[in-house]
Design a protein around this motif. Structure first.
Motif, short mmCIF file in Angstrom:
data_model
loop_
_atom_site.label_atom_id
_atom_site.label_comp_id
_atom_site.label_asym_id
_atom_site.label_seq_id
_atom_site.Cartn_x
_atom_site.Cartn_y
_atom_site.Cartn_z
N VAL A 1 0.84 -1.21 0.00
CA VAL A 1 0.00 0.00 0.00
C VAL A 1 0.86 1.25 0.00
O VAL A 1 0.58 2.22 -0.70
CB VAL A 1 -0.97 0.00 1.21
CG1 VAL A 1 -1.82 1.26 1.20
CG2 VAL A 1 -1.85 -1.24 1.17
N GLY A 2 1.92 1.22 0.81
CA GLY A 2 2.81 2.37 0.88
C GLY A 2 2.34 3.39 1.88
O GLY A 2 1.42 3.15 2.67
N GLY A 3 2.99 4.53 1.86
CA GLY A 3 2.64 5.57 2.82
C GLY A 3 3.27 5.32 4.17
O GLY A 3 4.22 4.54 4.30
N GLY A 4 2.74 5.93 5.17
CA GLY A 4 3.26 5.76 6.52
C GLY A 4 4.27 6.83 6.88
O GLY A 4 4.77 7.57 6.04
N ASP A 5 4.56 6.92 8.18
CA ASP A 5 5.48 7.93 8.69
C ASP A 5 6.92 7.52 8.43
O ASP A 5 7.29 6.35 8.56
CB ASP A 5 5.27 8.14 10.19
CG ASP A 5 3.87 8.66 10.50
OD1 ASP A 5 3.32 9.37 9.63
OD2 ASP A 5 3.36 8.36 11.59
N VAL A 6 7.73 8.50 8.08
CA VAL A 6 9.15 8.27 7.88
C VAL A 6 9.91 9.18 8.84
O VAL A 6 9.91 10.40 8.68
CB VAL A 6 9.59 8.56 6.43
CG1 VAL A 6 11.08 8.31 6.27
CG2 VAL A 6 8.80 7.70 5.47
#
Length: 334
Positions: A70-75
């Motif tokens: 899905v991808g995304g998320g906090d980096v």
């Protein structure tokens, strides 16, 4: 089916009727491959252990799957390449829980850092292979291979191909994995750098394991010898491109190949020749692989006490190796 696992119909009939058990790992693995099921399905004890492992890692796997697909998320990673290097170090030190916890954020970070993608997706793939999540491991390995195609570096490509092979080998695509390993090793070993020899050597080693798993001792020995020639050329137990490749790793694989061939005496004899003190200090998972193989060899000889001693040594030195790996994986213990 009996023919596909190299046994007689009468043997299979006795197993099906409960008149005899299957206590050889290579035979269990071949049965699982032919039946297209996980090896843990074939024994209640291993299945229970696998379920326990699944309860421990399911949350991590779900987060990793979401990050991959899905991808995304906090980096929140200041230096992505340093974080990738730390993940490799943790993996090789058998700190799998730390690697699993770090992977979702790491995946998001390496997607935004082209220079870190090959090594980053390599550590994602090897960790997922280690815990038996081969479908996601193949996704990560394929991304590493795609990234390697952009760099033009043969060692990048070799690292990625190695992980593709690791993800395929425990599945019904083992033949394809073996062909890929051998072809890639032959192409890369002509290089002039220790990193190229290391990656090619690692591919020869996994090719040897693949040959042993189908009972081809001659091909396995030839590939071990090819790897040894490259290790001699390097001249030390190094860790170029996180391969842990060198003379000692070749010696460790000679033990593993003997176990895969079901030759317990040969495995124990080869184990006596392994000088683990020559390995770089951080390669804890490599160090305990010999004890895992000794345990299998002793179990095949019905020497349960000796097998238990070997497993206790693994538990003492690297407890997560036995807790995080429901299926014995000798091919990707880098």
């Amino acid at each position: 089916m009996a023919g596909l696992v190299g046994r007689s119909e009468s043997w299979l009939s006795q197993v099906e009727r409960g008149l005899r058990g299957v206590d050889s790992y290579p035979v269990l693995r071949d049965l699982a491959r032919v039946l297209r099921v996980d090896i843990t399905v074939l024994t209640e004890a291993e299945q229970a252990a696998s379920h326990e492992v699944c309860r421990d890692v399911d949350q991590h796997i779900a987060a990793i799957e979401r990050a991959l697909l899905v991808g995304g998320g906090d980096v929140d990673i200041a230096d992505v390449q340093d974080a990738v290097a730390q993940a490799h170090l943790d993996y090789q030190a058998a700190r799998y829980d730390q690697v699993l916890a770090a992977l979702p954020s790491l995946i998001a970070a390496i997607d935004g850092d082209e220079a870190a993608r090959v090594a980053g997706y390599t550590v994602v793939a090897k960790t997922l292979t280690k815990i038996g999540t081969f479908d996601l491991a193949l996704v990560a390995a394929d991304r590493a291979r795609t990234a390697a195609g952009s760099t033009g570096d043969p060692t990048d490509l070799g690292m990625a191909v190695y992980q593709v092979v690791c993800a395929l080998l425990p599945t019904s695509r083992a033949e394809l994995a073996e062909q890929l390993a051998v072809a890639s090793a032959g192409q890369i070993e002509v290089g002039r750098q220790p990193s190229e020899w290391s990656v090619a050597g690692a591919l020869w080693l996994i090719g040897a394991v693949a040959a042993a798993r189908r009972g081809d001792a001659e091909a396995a020995t030839e590939r071990l010898d090819n790897a040894e020639s490259l290790a001699i050329r390097i001249g030390e137990d190094a860790n170029h491109r996180w391969t842990a490749f060198g003379p000692t790793n070749v010696a460790i694989h000679r033990v593993s190949v003997a176990v895969e061939l079901g030759d317990a005496p040969a495995a124990l004899k080869a184990a006596d020749s392994v000088a683990l003190d020559r390995l770089p200090p951080g390669l804890r998972s490599r160090r305990v692989q010999v004890q895992l193989d000794i345990a299998w060899a002793q179990a095949q000889r019905r020497r349960d006490a000796e097998a238990l001693v070997a497993l206790l040594e693994v538990e003492r030195a690297a407890p997560q190796v036995t807790r995080a790996c429901p299926v014995r994986v000798v091919t990707c213990g880098r």
